[in-house]
Scaffold this motif. Structure first.
Motif, short mmCIF file in Angstrom:
data_model
loop_
_atom_site.label_atom_id
_atom_site.label_comp_id
_atom_site.label_asym_id
_atom_site.label_seq_id
_atom_site.Cartn_x
_atom_site.Cartn_y
_atom_site.Cartn_z
N GLY A 1 31.20 75.56 55.84
CA GLY A 1 32.48 76.24 56.03
C GLY A 1 32.33 77.49 56.91
O GLY A 1 31.44 77.63 57.71
N ASP A 2 33.31 78.37 56.73
CA ASP A 2 33.25 79.65 57.43
C ASP A 2 33.59 80.77 56.46
O ASP A 2 34.73 80.85 55.99
N PRO A 3 32.64 81.64 56.17
CA PRO A 3 32.90 82.76 55.25
C PRO A 3 34.04 83.66 55.71
O PRO A 3 34.73 84.26 54.88
N MET A 4 34.28 83.74 57.01
CA MET A 4 35.36 84.59 57.51
C MET A 4 36.73 84.03 57.15
O MET A 4 37.71 84.78 57.12
N ASP A 5 36.80 82.75 56.83
CA ASP A 5 38.06 82.16 56.39
C ASP A 5 38.35 82.48 54.92
O ASP A 5 39.44 82.17 54.43
N GLN A 6 37.40 83.11 54.24
CA GLN A 6 37.58 83.66 52.88
C GLN A 6 37.07 85.11 52.91
O GLN A 6 36.29 85.52 52.06
N SER A 7 37.48 85.84 53.92
CA SER A 7 36.90 87.16 54.16
C SER A 7 37.07 88.13 52.98
O SER A 7 36.18 88.93 52.72
N ASN A 8 38.15 88.05 52.27
CA ASN A 8 38.36 88.96 51.14
C ASN A 8 37.30 88.75 50.06
O ASN A 8 36.66 89.70 49.59
N ALA A 9 37.09 87.50 49.68
CA ALA A 9 36.10 87.20 48.64
C ALA A 9 34.68 87.47 49.12
O ALA A 9 33.86 88.04 48.39
N PHE A 10 34.37 87.07 50.35
CA PHE A 10 33.01 87.31 50.86
C PHE A 10 32.76 88.79 51.10
O PHE A 10 31.62 89.26 50.96
N ALA A 11 33.78 89.55 51.45
CA ALA A 11 33.61 91.00 51.59
C ALA A 11 33.25 91.61 50.24
O ALA A 11 32.37 92.49 50.16
N ILE B 1 26.48 92.83 46.60
CA ILE B 1 25.07 92.53 46.86
C ILE B 1 24.40 93.72 47.52
O ILE B 1 23.27 94.08 47.17
N LYS B 2 25.08 94.36 48.45
CA LYS B 2 24.51 95.52 49.15
C LYS B 2 24.38 96.73 48.22
O LYS B 2 23.34 97.37 48.17
N THR B 3 25.45 97.06 47.51
CA THR B 3 25.44 98.30 46.73
C THR B 3 24.64 98.19 45.44
O THR B 3 24.00 99.15 45.03
N LYS B 4 24.65 97.04 44.82
CA LYS B 4 23.93 96.88 43.55
C LYS B 4 22.50 96.41 43.73
O LYS B 4 21.63 96.76 42.92
N LEU B 5 22.23 95.61 44.77
CA LEU B 5 20.91 94.99 44.91
C LEU B 5 20.19 95.37 46.21
O LEU B 5 19.02 95.07 46.36
N ASN B 6 20.90 95.98 47.13
CA ASN B 6 20.35 96.37 48.42
C ASN B 6 19.63 95.21 49.12
O ASN B 6 18.54 95.36 49.66
N MET B 7 20.25 94.02 49.08
CA MET B 7 19.65 92.83 49.69
C MET B 7 20.13 92.66 51.12
O MET B 7 21.26 93.02 51.46
N ASN B 8 19.28 92.05 51.93
CA ASN B 8 19.57 91.70 53.31
C ASN B 8 20.56 90.54 53.33
O ASN B 8 20.40 89.58 52.58
N ILE B 9 21.59 90.63 54.19
CA ILE B 9 22.62 89.59 54.26
C ILE B 9 22.78 89.09 55.69
O ILE B 9 23.00 89.89 56.61
N TRP B 10 22.66 87.78 55.84
CA TRP B 10 22.97 87.11 57.10
C TRP B 10 24.25 86.30 56.89
O TRP B 10 24.53 85.85 55.78
N CYS B 11 25.02 86.10 57.97
CA CYS B 11 26.27 85.36 57.86
C CYS B 11 26.49 84.52 59.11
O CYS B 11 26.37 85.01 60.24
N TYR B 12 26.82 83.25 58.90
CA TYR B 12 27.19 82.33 59.98
C TYR B 12 28.70 82.26 60.06
O TYR B 12 29.39 82.20 59.03
N THR B 13 29.23 82.24 61.28
CA THR B 13 30.66 82.08 61.48
C THR B 13 30.93 81.34 62.78
O THR B 13 30.15 81.46 63.74
N GLY B 14 32.01 80.59 62.82
CA GLY B 14 32.43 79.92 64.04
C GLY B 14 33.21 80.83 64.96
O GLY B 14 33.48 80.49 66.11
N TYR B 15 33.60 82.00 64.47
CA TYR B 15 34.29 82.98 65.31
C TYR B 15 33.26 83.73 66.15
O TYR B 15 32.11 83.91 65.73
N THR B 16 33.66 84.19 67.31
CA THR B 16 32.77 85.04 68.10
C THR B 16 32.89 86.48 67.62
O THR B 16 33.87 86.86 66.96
N TRP B 17 31.91 87.28 67.94
CA TRP B 17 31.91 88.71 67.62
C TRP B 17 33.20 89.37 68.13
O TRP B 17 33.85 90.12 67.42
#
Length: 169
Positions: free
Chosen positions: A72-82, A88-104
């Motif tokens: 799928g595309d996480p940007m199509d569920q941007s509210n939930a993935f945000a 994940i960042k604030t509680k676990l300080n983990m590295n996050i990669w994200c794939y999307t079909g949209y361009t930057w």
């Protein structure tokens, strides 16, 4: 808050640097020809998960190098993935990669109207952008399906106000 996923891969070495847990978004508006995950396209498929439970589950997985959002595309569920990325960042300080079909560039425009896209981008370390294009498929493009896709250093790009490509380690 809830999130709809088509699945979770507990361990992967091919969806970003290091050992990663992969969250596959359910729903994709791009429907790329010869997509690797066409079962993720329908927005009415998948399973609903509690975001706090997903984050709590990650707490015990200290052996992971990070997580990857795919689709799928996480940007199509941007509210939930945000929300998931923020926790994940604030509680676990983990590295996050994200794939999307949209361009930057498309995401930057969308982020002016949609605060959830802006919030999601703020918590992603590396973004792999652009649709999969079968005629540009290349086995030499590490972590990318086709050569048009870019690995973007999101924090540096946002900080400097211009696209900065991520340099693989």
């Amino acid at each position: 808050m809830k999130i709809k996923l088509s699945g979770i891969s507990p361990q992967s070495l091919v969806n970003g640097e290091g050992l990663r847990k992969i969250f596959f978004s359910q729903g994709c508006s791009h429907r790329c020809d010869k997509c690797f995950n066409p079962e993720t396209w329908p927005f009415d498929g998948g399973k609903v998960f509690d975001i706090d439970e997903l984050v709590d589950d990650l707490k015990n997985q200290t052996y992971l190098d990070g997580v990857t959002f795919s689709g799928g595309d996480p940007m199509d569920q941007s509210n939930a993935f945000a929300e998931l990325a923020y926790k994940i960042k604030t509680k676990l300080n983990m590295n996050i990669w994200c794939y999307t079909g949209y361009t930057w560039e498309e995401l930057l425009i969308k982020s002016h109207k949609d605060i959830s896209i802006k919030n999601l981008l703020k918590n992603i370390d590396v973004l792999i952008d652009g649709p999969f294009i079968n005629k540009l498929k290349s086995a030499q493009s590490k972590y990318r399906g086709s050569t048009n896709q870019r690995l973007i250093d999101v924090s540096q790009s946002l900080k400097l106000g211009r696209l900065i490509l991520y340099v693989l380690k």
